[in-house]
Design a protein around this motif. Structure first.
Motif, short mmCIF file in Angstrom:
data_model
loop_
_atom_site.label_atom_id
_atom_site.label_comp_id
_atom_site.label_asym_id
_atom_site.label_seq_id
_atom_site.Cartn_x
_atom_site.Cartn_y
_atom_site.Cartn_z
N ARG A 145 0.84 -1.20 0.00
CA ARG A 145 0.00 0.00 0.00
C ARG A 145 0.87 1.25 0.00
O ARG A 145 2.08 1.18 0.23
N ALA A 146 0.24 2.38 -0.24
CA ALA A 146 0.93 3.66 -0.08
C ALA A 146 0.66 4.17 1.33
O ALA A 146 -0.48 4.45 1.68
N ILE A 147 1.71 4.25 2.13
CA ILE A 147 1.56 4.69 3.53
C ILE A 147 2.31 6.01 3.69
O ILE A 147 3.53 6.06 3.56
N TRP A 148 1.54 7.06 3.98
CA TRP A 148 2.10 8.40 4.13
C TRP A 148 1.84 8.90 5.54
O TRP A 148 0.71 8.83 6.05
N ASP A 149 2.88 9.41 6.19
CA ASP A 149 2.73 10.08 7.49
C ASP A 149 2.66 11.58 7.23
O ASP A 149 3.52 12.16 6.57
N VAL A 150 1.62 12.21 7.77
CA VAL A 150 1.31 13.60 7.46
C VAL A 150 1.25 14.43 8.73
O VAL A 150 0.51 14.09 9.66
N VAL A 151 2.03 15.50 8.77
CA VAL A 151 2.01 16.43 9.90
C VAL A 151 1.54 17.79 9.39
O VAL A 151 2.09 18.31 8.41
N THR A 152 0.51 18.35 10.03
CA THR A 152 -0.05 19.63 9.61
C THR A 152 -0.11 20.58 10.81
O THR A 152 -0.55 20.19 11.89
N SER A 153 0.34 21.81 10.58
CA SER A 153 0.24 22.82 11.65
C SER A 153 -0.32 24.11 11.08
O SER A 153 -0.11 24.43 9.91
N ILE A 154 -1.08 24.81 11.92
CA ILE A 154 -1.60 26.14 11.58
C ILE A 154 -0.96 27.12 12.54
O ILE A 154 -1.06 26.95 13.77
N ASP A 155 -0.32 28.16 12.01
CA ASP A 155 0.44 29.09 12.84
C ASP A 155 0.22 30.53 12.44
O ASP A 155 0.11 30.85 11.24
N PRO A 156 0.19 31.43 13.44
CA PRO A 156 0.33 32.85 13.14
C PRO A 156 1.82 33.16 12.98
O PRO A 156 2.66 32.28 13.20
N ASP A 157 2.15 34.37 12.63
CA ASP A 157 3.56 34.72 12.41
C ASP A 157 4.43 34.46 13.62
O ASP A 157 5.58 34.03 13.50
N LYS A 158 3.89 34.68 14.81
CA LYS A 158 4.75 34.60 15.99
C LYS A 158 5.17 33.18 16.35
O LYS A 158 6.09 33.00 17.15
N THR A 159 4.51 32.16 15.79
CA THR A 159 4.91 30.79 16.10
C THR A 159 5.64 30.11 14.93
O THR A 159 5.88 28.91 14.96
N LEU A 160 5.99 30.90 13.92
CA LEU A 160 6.77 30.35 12.81
C LEU A 160 8.26 30.44 13.12
O LEU A 160 8.70 31.36 13.83
#
Length: 344
Positions: free
Chosen positions: A86-101
């Motif tokens: 199978r195709a196994i993908w690990d995905v990490v997603t984050s939502i940030d304002p400028d101050k946490t980049l």
């Protein structure tokens, strides 16, 4: 009598032509379908940017007109993929304002999720195995199926925890590259509960309450490469709010943006990948088979003509049966009169 045979060159040309004619359907019907497999050795980052509002935990209030960045990293688990097929993908997603980049520490992000997507490499449909998280459905998420159809698709929205119908809207060019465009939206839906101070949901007299979390999406727009299904453009409009238990009105906005979309850099990168992959599939499935048919047909005709010509030349040459029309005539060394003893 000597029999002439076809020349080696004519046989080589004929054999090569037949080989190319056999190779053409093999490329189109065998090799190309097996090349249409979701890759497992992926490692890429896509970035969305836009403006909106979010709940600032330091100021304990919602702040508006802020730049928001969604960063998504996809890595293929090659070992598990090869083991399972199978195709196994690990995905990490984050939502940030400028101050946490930059989006490196999940504790700072407005939202941070880690998921494991498992799909059938041919159909792109979800496969419920191999540590899949969450259990998802639909036929479009991080990519669309190969040979995208001009029809509606079901897109999995992880925030909603369900599928969203995407309507086919025709073609659209992204960075000069044409793909199929799909759009959809999510009406306000309750997605869970969270314990918060009562004043955040209009209940200041209560210390802590189990507030309801609600999610909506102002608009989803995805543009997919027609051949590979790779998403070359994406835009979303997430809205997350809190309501009092049983309430009908949003009391606190946790996140709200009318549009967060792929950056120009991400668009260019996705278009390049789509163009490269699509070109390779077109080469194997269309260009090479057509070339094999044309060249193979020409070589077969040429080789066949040379073979026939060589045999005819041998049959009708000076030593052949038809080489001299007077071979058995009166002037031939083997004529009947030459074989008779003289009477003189």
């Amino acid at each position: 009598m000597t029999r002439r045979t076809a020349s080696p060159l004519s046989l080589v040309l004929l054999g090569l032509g037949v080989f190319l004619l056999v190779l053409a359907p093999m490329l189109a019907w065998y090799v190309e379908p097996r090349a249409k497999r979701t890759p497992i050795d992926v490692d890429q980052i896509t970035v969305f940017e836009g403006k909106g509002s979010y709940f600032d935990t330091e100021k304990i209030k919602t702040v508006a007109d802020q730049r928001l960045t969604v960063t998504r990293q996809v890595r293929g688990d090659v070992a598990d993929s090869e083991k399972s097929g199978r195709a196994i993908w690990d995905v990490v997603t984050s939502i940030d304002p400028d101050k946490t980049l930059p989006a490196a520490d999940p504790h700072d992000a407005l939202q941070w999720t880690q998921e494991r997507w498992v799909t059938d490499r041919k159909t792109n449909k979800p496969v419920h195995c191999c540590g899949e998280k969450p259990r998802f459905e639909g036929d479009a998420y991080l990519k669309f199926p190969f040979d995208v159809q001009e029809r509606d698709h079901l897109w999995w929205d992880p925030t909603l925890g369900g599928t969203v119908p995407l309507t086919f809207r025709g073609e659209k060019k992204i960075q000069g590259y044409e793909g199929y465009r799909f759009t959809g939206r999510v009406a306000a839906t309750k997605t869970g509960t969270r314990q918060v101070p009562g004043r955040l949901v209009g209940l200041p007299e209560r210390g802590q309450v189990m507030a309801e979390e609600w999610y909506a999406n102002h608009g989803i727009e995805l543009v997919a490469d027609k051949r590979t299904g790779r998403i070359i453009y994406a835009a979303i409009g997430p809205r997350k709010t809190l309501r009092a238990p049983g309430g009908k009105k949003d009391r606190t906005v946790l996140l709200d943006s009318r549009r967060i979309a792929f950056t120009e850099k991400t668009q260019r990168a996705q278009v390049k990948l789509a163009d490269d992959d699509s070109s390779r599939l077109k080469l194997v499935g269309e260009t090479l088979p057509l070339l094999c048919v044309v060249l193979g047909g020409a070589l077969t005709l040429l080789g066949g003509a040379l073979v026939i010509r060589g045999r005819n030349s041998g049959a009708n040459g000076p030593n052949g049966r038809g080489g001299n029309p007077d071979a058995e005539g009166p002037h031939s060394d083997t004529s009947p009169s030459a074989l008779q003893p003289t009477t003189m």
